[in-house]
Design a protein around this motif. Sequence first.
Motif, mmCIF file in Angstrom:
data_model
loop_
_atom_site.group_PDB
_atom_site.id
_atom_site.type_symbol
_atom_site.label_atom_id
_atom_site.label_comp_id
_atom_site.label_asym_id
_atom_site.label_seq_id
_atom_site.Cartn_x
_atom_site.Cartn_y
_atom_site.Cartn_z
ATOM 1 N N VAL A 99 0.879 -1.164 0.000
ATOM 2 C CA VAL A 99 0.000 0.000 0.000
ATOM 3 C C VAL A 99 0.916 1.213 0.000
ATOM 4 O O VAL A 99 1.804 1.331 0.858
ATOM 5 C CB VAL A 99 -0.921 0.019 1.235
ATOM 6 C CG1 VAL A 99 -1.747 1.301 1.269
ATOM 7 C CG2 VAL A 99 -1.826 -1.210 1.256
ATOM 8 N N ALA A 100 0.731 2.095 -0.976
ATOM 9 C CA ALA A 100 1.568 3.284 -1.094
ATOM 10 C C ALA A 100 0.717 4.531 -0.891
ATOM 11 O O ALA A 100 -0.391 4.628 -1.411
ATOM 12 C CB ALA A 100 2.228 3.331 -2.465
ATOM 13 N N VAL A 101 1.261 5.471 -0.129
ATOM 14 C CA VAL A 101 0.630 6.777 0.068
ATOM 15 C C VAL A 101 1.408 7.767 -0.786
ATOM 16 O O VAL A 101 2.640 7.859 -0.686
ATOM 17 C CB VAL A 101 0.646 7.187 1.556
ATOM 18 C CG1 VAL A 101 0.012 8.571 1.726
ATOM 19 C CG2 VAL A 101 -0.065 6.147 2.413
ATOM 20 N N ILE A 102 0.694 8.498 -1.613
ATOM 21 C CA ILE A 102 1.308 9.396 -2.586
ATOM 22 C C ILE A 102 1.120 10.846 -2.138
ATOM 23 O O ILE A 102 0.014 11.247 -1.764
ATOM 24 C CB ILE A 102 0.687 9.178 -3.972
ATOM 25 C CG1 ILE A 102 0.849 7.704 -4.372
ATOM 26 C CG2 ILE A 102 1.309 10.110 -5.005
ATOM 27 C CD1 ILE A 102 -0.032 7.260 -5.507
ATOM 28 N N GLY A 103 2.199 11.601 -2.173
ATOM 29 C CA GLY A 103 2.161 13.006 -1.766
ATOM 30 C C GLY A 103 1.596 13.905 -2.846
ATOM 31 O O GLY A 103 1.382 13.487 -3.993
ATOM 32 N N GLU A 104 1.382 15.150 -2.481
ATOM 33 C CA GLU A 104 0.839 16.136 -3.414
ATOM 34 C C GLU A 104 1.754 16.347 -4.618
ATOM 35 O O GLU A 104 1.299 16.747 -5.691
ATOM 36 C CB GLU A 104 0.597 17.459 -2.702
ATOM 37 C CG GLU A 104 -0.549 17.398 -1.715
ATOM 38 C CD GLU A 104 -0.804 18.737 -1.038
ATOM 39 O OE1 GLU A 104 -0.260 19.767 -1.492
ATOM 40 O OE2 GLU A 104 -1.551 18.734 -0.046
ATOM 41 N N ASP A 105 3.052 16.067 -4.448
ATOM 42 C CA ASP A 105 4.007 16.235 -5.546
ATOM 43 C C ASP A 105 4.047 15.023 -6.485
ATOM 44 O O ASP A 105 4.824 14.986 -7.438
ATOM 45 C CB ASP A 105 5.406 16.539 -5.016
ATOM 46 C CG ASP A 105 6.002 15.392 -4.213
ATOM 47 O OD1 ASP A 105 5.321 14.365 -3.989
ATOM 48 O OD2 ASP A 105 7.167 15.528 -3.788
ATOM 49 N N GLN A 110 4.946 7.032 1.609
ATOM 50 C CA GLN A 110 4.993 5.897 2.523
ATOM 51 C C GLN A 110 4.592 4.627 1.789
ATOM 52 O O GLN A 110 3.706 4.652 0.937
ATOM 53 C CB GLN A 110 4.034 6.118 3.700
ATOM 54 C CG GLN A 110 4.060 5.001 4.724
ATOM 55 C CD GLN A 110 3.123 5.279 5.894
ATOM 56 O OE1 GLN A 110 2.141 6.010 5.763
ATOM 57 N NE2 GLN A 110 3.436 4.723 7.038
ATOM 58 N N VAL A 111 5.262 3.525 2.140
ATOM 59 C CA VAL A 111 4.881 2.203 1.651
ATOM 60 C C VAL A 111 4.731 1.289 2.849
ATOM 61 O O VAL A 111 5.611 1.232 3.716
ATOM 62 C CB VAL A 111 5.935 1.613 0.680
ATOM 63 C CG1 VAL A 111 5.571 0.172 0.308
ATOM 64 C CG2 VAL A 111 6.055 2.461 -0.570
ATOM 65 N N LEU A 112 3.607 0.598 2.887
ATOM 66 C CA LEU A 112 3.363 -0.444 3.882
ATOM 67 C C LEU A 112 3.315 -1.757 3.121
ATOM 68 O O LEU A 112 2.440 -1.953 2.270
ATOM 69 C CB LEU A 112 2.039 -0.195 4.613
ATOM 70 C CG LEU A 112 1.951 1.164 5.324
ATOM 71 C CD1 LEU A 112 0.531 1.411 5.811
ATOM 72 C CD2 LEU A 112 2.934 1.220 6.464
ATOM 73 N N GLY A 113 4.280 -2.633 3.389
ATOM 74 C CA GLY A 113 4.400 -3.869 2.616
ATOM 75 C C GLY A 113 4.054 -5.097 3.434
ATOM 76 O O GLY A 113 4.287 -5.148 4.647
ATOM 77 N N PHE A 114 3.492 -6.068 2.742
ATOM 78 C CA PHE A 114 3.142 -7.343 3.355
ATOM 79 C C PHE A 114 3.669 -8.465 2.464
ATOM 80 O O PHE A 114 3.701 -8.326 1.241
ATOM 81 C CB PHE A 114 1.614 -7.476 3.483
ATOM 82 C CG PHE A 114 1.011 -6.429 4.370
ATOM 83 C CD1 PHE A 114 0.806 -6.682 5.712
ATOM 84 C CD2 PHE A 114 0.675 -5.182 3.873
ATOM 85 C CE1 PHE A 114 0.255 -5.720 6.540
ATOM 86 C CE2 PHE A 114 0.125 -4.197 4.688
ATOM 87 C CZ PHE A 114 -0.089 -4.467 6.025
ATOM 88 N N LEU A 115 4.069 -9.556 3.080
ATOM 89 C CA LEU A 115 4.569 -10.712 2.340
ATOM 90 C C LEU A 115 3.533 -11.806 2.404
ATOM 91 O O LEU A 115 3.182 -12.291 3.479
ATOM 92 C CB LEU A 115 5.901 -11.185 2.938
ATOM 93 C CG LEU A 115 7.032 -10.148 2.893
ATOM 94 C CD1 LEU A 115 8.241 -10.654 3.662
ATOM 95 C CD2 LEU A 115 7.390 -9.815 1.461
ATOM 96 N N ASP A 116 3.021 -12.205 1.242
ATOM 97 C CA ASP A 116 1.982 -13.224 1.185
ATOM 98 C C ASP A 116 2.551 -14.621 0.989
ATOM 99 O O ASP A 116 1.990 -15.584 1.490
ATOM 100 C CB ASP A 116 1.009 -12.915 0.033
ATOM 101 C CG ASP A 116 0.260 -11.615 0.259
ATOM 102 O OD1 ASP A 116 -0.033 -11.281 1.419
ATOM 103 O OD2 ASP A 116 -0.012 -10.917 -0.732
#
Length: 122
Positions: A99-105, A110-116
Amino acid sequence: MSDVTELVQRYLAAWNETDAGARRAVLADVFADDAVYTDPLASVQGRDGLDATIAAVQAQFGGLVFSLGGAVDAHHDIARFTWHLGPEGGEPVVIGFDVAVIGEDGRIRQVLGFLDRVPAGA
């Protein structure tokens, strides 16, 4: 292809880039200065920390490549996507979900990663 999908593709390209200088250039393009990356095996802040994490993953899984595992799902400033790590064109050895959070630019903050799926002993 949407801007968010292109951003995710460039993010994965950073994970595949083995030339350190070229990788840092991609990271500067894709990530905010103070970006945070967290997964079950690493928690780093800033591009230097992410660069070191990518280098360590490449050392562990040499010769394997990251690819998008399906469509990118995005809304507002958030994107989620599945990725595969495996031989080019082959069955993935590792499967993850980020899951990535993208800034105004337009860069990732931020990246929240999970291993499946992770091979035993990795």
